[in-house]
Design a protein around this motif. Structure first.
Motif, short mmCIF file in Angstrom:
data_model
loop_
_atom_site.label_atom_id
_atom_site.label_comp_id
_atom_site.label_asym_id
_atom_site.label_seq_id
_atom_site.Cartn_x
_atom_site.Cartn_y
_atom_site.Cartn_z
N LEU A 16 11.46 -64.65 21.32
CA LEU A 16 10.98 -63.43 21.99
C LEU A 16 11.21 -63.52 23.50
CD1 LEU A 16 7.61 -62.84 20.09
CD2 LEU A 16 9.85 -61.85 19.60
N ALA A 17 11.04 -64.71 24.06
CA ALA A 17 11.25 -64.88 25.50
C ALA A 17 11.61 -66.33 25.78
CB ALA A 17 10.00 -64.48 26.27
N PHE A 18 12.61 -66.52 26.62
CA PHE A 18 13.13 -67.85 26.90
C PHE A 18 12.72 -68.27 28.30
CE2 PHE A 18 16.70 -70.53 28.43
CZ PHE A 18 16.61 -71.55 27.50
N LEU A 19 12.02 -69.41 28.40
CA LEU A 19 11.56 -69.87 29.71
C LEU A 19 12.62 -70.72 30.41
CD1 LEU A 19 8.91 -69.39 27.93
CD2 LEU A 19 7.82 -71.07 29.42
N GLY A 20 13.36 -71.50 29.65
CA GLY A 20 14.29 -72.47 30.22
C GLY A 20 13.56 -73.76 30.52
N LEU A 59 5.49 -60.30 27.34
CA LEU A 59 5.82 -61.74 27.48
C LEU A 59 6.77 -61.95 28.66
CD1 LEU A 59 6.24 -62.64 23.71
CD2 LEU A 59 4.27 -63.10 25.18
N ARG A 60 7.72 -61.06 28.81
CA ARG A 60 8.63 -61.17 29.96
C ARG A 60 7.85 -61.00 31.26
NH1 ARG A 60 13.98 -57.64 28.13
NH2 ARG A 60 14.81 -59.17 26.64
N GLU A 102 12.56 -65.92 35.81
CA GLU A 102 13.38 -64.71 35.78
C GLU A 102 13.84 -64.47 34.35
OE1 GLU A 102 16.56 -64.87 38.61
OE2 GLU A 102 15.17 -65.32 40.24
N PRO A 103 13.01 -63.76 33.59
CA PRO A 103 13.38 -63.55 32.19
C PRO A 103 14.57 -62.62 32.04
CG PRO A 103 11.44 -62.28 32.73
CD PRO A 103 11.77 -63.09 33.94
N GLU A 104 15.11 -62.62 30.85
CA GLU A 104 16.19 -61.70 30.47
C GLU A 104 15.80 -60.26 30.84
OE1 GLU A 104 19.36 -60.59 29.45
OE2 GLU A 104 19.26 -62.32 28.10
N THR A 105 16.76 -59.49 31.38
CA THR A 105 16.44 -58.10 31.72
C THR A 105 17.09 -57.11 30.74
OG1 THR A 105 18.31 -58.14 33.23
CG2 THR A 105 16.13 -58.46 34.21
N ARG A 106 18.04 -57.60 29.95
CA ARG A 106 18.66 -56.69 28.98
C ARG A 106 17.63 -56.27 27.94
NH1 ARG A 106 23.70 -60.32 27.22
NH2 ARG A 106 22.03 -61.83 27.42
N PRO A 107 17.78 -55.06 27.38
CA PRO A 107 16.82 -54.64 26.36
C PRO A 107 16.75 -55.66 25.22
CG PRO A 107 18.38 -52.87 26.89
CD PRO A 107 18.85 -54.09 27.61
N PHE A 108 15.55 -55.87 24.75
CA PHE A 108 15.36 -56.85 23.68
C PHE A 108 15.97 -56.34 22.38
CE2 PHE A 108 12.79 -58.40 20.07
CZ PHE A 108 13.08 -59.75 20.19
N LYS A 109 16.70 -57.21 21.73
CA LYS A 109 17.24 -56.85 20.42
C LYS A 109 16.89 -57.99 19.46
CE LYS A 109 21.28 -55.63 17.94
NZ LYS A 109 22.70 -55.39 17.88
N ALA A 110 16.03 -57.68 18.49
CA ALA A 110 15.58 -58.74 17.58
C ALA A 110 16.77 -59.22 16.75
CB ALA A 110 14.50 -58.20 16.66
#
Ligand code: ATP
Ligand code: MG
Length: 197
Positions: free
Chosen positions: A54-58, A114-115, A124-132
């Motif tokens: 769902l969200a990647f921290l790195g 979550l972002r 700095e989380p992903e900014t592209r729309p989330f696509k499951a």
């Protein structure tokens, strides 16, 4: 001798927030991969590694992990069901994945929350729309579908999507997971779990 792991400076950990299927569902998804992968093509994700990020921290310091832990569970949706009813293929990344043609609207707002938590912790989380998408196999060099007809719109984006018999996933918890790179692929450890309401 123990396997070498990715070297991370200090106490950093590579982390992500995800949902994890239970063993029975993971086995069904793995079976779907086995039936779908063209012979000799790609590497199926091991059953125990199947998940949806769902969200990647790195790679983050412990203070950042604590910050995310204190915020990530603040707004949790009630338990819900995801219906995986299509298979997709991204030729550029050579990934075969399972997706939901009609994801519930709250999934997008949960991911936004979550972002937002990541951002409040300086990431700095992903900014592209989330696509499951749930990755089923990697290194798939060729995939021509499973014969149920690809969708034209998807093909125009250089991906291919096929319908499959729906697989229901009751989502009941959010997980914080660490990822270590091993010679034979990532090793994931669930560090913390927040039950959904
Ligand atoms: P490996 O990179 O070792 O081949 P992996 O991609 O499964 O394996 P990670 O790179 O640690 O392992 O990724 C963990 C999860 O986070 C995976 O679901 C991955 O797709 C996702 N992920 C990785 N990098 C990003 C990123 N930059 N943005 C969003 N999600 C990411
Ligand atoms: Mg990766």
């Amino acid at each position: 001798m123990s396997e070498p792991t990715t070297v991370l400076s200090g106490d950093r950990q590579r982390l992500f927030l995800a949902i994890w299927p239970d063993a029975a569902l993971a086995a069904r998804l793995h079976e779907l991969t086995r039936r779908t992968l063209p012979p000799g093509q790609g590497r199926a994700i091991e059953t125990r590694n199947l998940h949806l990020t769902l969200a990647f921290l790195g790679s983050v310091e412990p203070t950042c992990r604590s910050c995310v832990e204190s915020l990530a569970g603040e707004q949790r949706p009630p338990a819900f069901t995801l219906i995986f009813d299509c298979l997709g293929y991204w030729p550029r990344s050579h990934l075969l994945w399972a997706g939901c043609s009609q994801p519930p609207a709250m999934l997008r707002s949960w991911v936004d929350h979550l972002r937002g938590a990541l951002r409040r912790c300086g990431l700095e989380p992903e900014t592209r729309p989330f696509k499951a998408h749930l990755t089923l196999a990697r290194n798939v060099r060729r995939y021509s579908g499973i014969g149920r007809g690809g969708r034209v719109a998807a093909r125009m984006r250089h991906e291919r999507v096929d319908d499959v018999a729906p697989v229901e996933w009751p989502v009941t918890a959010l997980m914080l997971v660490s990822s270590e790179t091993r010679p034979h692929g990532a090793r994931y450890t669930i560090l913390r779990e927040w039950p959904l309401g």
